[in-house]
Design an enzyme around this catalytic site. Structure first.
Site, PDB file in Angstrom:
ATOM      1  N   ALA A  54      -8.503   4.981   3.292  1.00 52.38           N
ATOM      2  CA  ALA A  54      -7.323   4.127   3.148  1.00 52.38           C
ATOM      3  C   ALA A  54      -6.069   4.985   3.126  1.00 52.38           C
ATOM      4  CB  ALA A  54      -7.414   3.285   1.878  1.00 52.38           C
ATOM      5  N   ASP A  55      -4.967   4.376   3.518  1.00 52.56           N
ATOM      6  CA  ASP A  55      -3.688   5.072   3.464  1.00 52.56           C
ATOM      7  C   ASP A  55      -2.579   4.056   3.220  1.00 52.56           C
ATOM      8  OD1 ASP A  55      -2.449   7.826   3.901  1.00 52.56           O
ATOM      9  OD2 ASP A  55      -1.167   6.554   5.133  1.00 52.56           O
ATOM     10  N   THR A  56      -1.591   4.461   2.446  1.00 49.95           N
ATOM     11  CA  THR A  56      -0.473   3.581   2.097  1.00 49.95           C
ATOM     12  C   THR A  56       0.846   4.266   2.429  1.00 49.95           C
ATOM     13  OG1 THR A  56      -1.718   2.531   0.299  1.00 49.95           O
ATOM     14  CG2 THR A  56       0.680   2.332   0.218  1.00 49.95           C
ATOM     15  N   ALA A  81      -3.479   0.509   5.012  1.00 50.62           N
ATOM     16  CA  ALA A  81      -4.563   0.356   5.981  1.00 50.62           C
ATOM     17  C   ALA A  81      -5.872   0.769   5.339  1.00 50.62           C
ATOM     18  CB  ALA A  81      -4.299   1.199   7.220  1.00 50.62           C
TER      19      ALA A  81
END
EC number: 3.6.1.9
Length: 203
Positions: free
Chosen positions: A69-71, A106
């Site tokens: 995940a990435d923010t 994501a």
């Protein structure tokens, strides 16, 4: 059931997965987080989520599902990363003050046979932040390792006057959409229920 691995060092993501009762194993999956030339923010976070999941998968043996995940915090099309220093953090807070910005998270799942990913966009509105408040917030130590220089689930919550979208996505993992994707990979929620403090009616 195929074991789930979380390719993230984020304590917030660990807490969120635990909240919905999903057992997992944390693994390290460092990737190059430099944006590509002319890359849009949604494409950037989804590419990194997929890269983290892929990097995690090569580090485990046997059948596995890896979650990456990435923010990113985005203001006027500009990605705000983690502040480099005090001046950078204060500049970010000044830019965010009294305005709306977007938070993109994501999530990608990779089992070696298939990779599925998605991106959730939420809009966060800040009230005006005074210079004194920004300086005191920096002194708390919270902004230093947070994208955009604030934590909605922490002391920075006092700046948030409104939110449209997914609160958990702003924290780091959109739980509704993530639970659905996990189900597509045969991983159920509510396997191990998180401890919930008892609520006593004072009346």
């Amino acid at each position: 059931m195929t074991p789930l691995y979380l390719a993230s060092g984020s304590p917030r993501r660990r807490e969120l997965l635990t909240q919905i009762g999903v057992p997992f194993i944390v693994i390290s999956a460092p990737v190059d987080e430099s944006p590509l030339p002319s890359e849009s923010a949604p494409a950037y976070v989804e590419r990194l989520a997929r890269a983290k999941a892929a990097a995690g998968l090569v580090s485990v043996d046997g059948p596995a599902v890896v979650l990456g995940a990435d923010t990113a915090v985005v203001l006027d099309g500009r990605i705000l990363g983690k502040p480099e220093n005090r001046e950078d953090a204060l500049a970010m807070l000044a830019d965010l003050s009294g305005r709306e910005h977007q938070v993109l998270t994501a999530v990608a799942l990779d089992d070696g046979q298939r990779v599925h990913s998605f991106c959730v966009t939420s809009t966060v509105r800040f009230r005006a932040i005074s210079t004194d408040e920004a300086q005191r917030y920096w002194a708390s130590g919270e902004p230093s390792d947070k994208a955009g220089g604030y934590a909605i689930q922490g002391l920075g919550a006092v700046f948030v006057s409104g939110l449209s979208g997914s609160y958990s996505a702003v924290v780091g993992l959109p739980l509704c959409e993530t639970a659905d994707l996990l189900g597509q990979f045969g991983i159920a929620c509510w396997q191990s229920l998180a401890h919930t403090p008892e609520v006593t009616n004072p009346q």
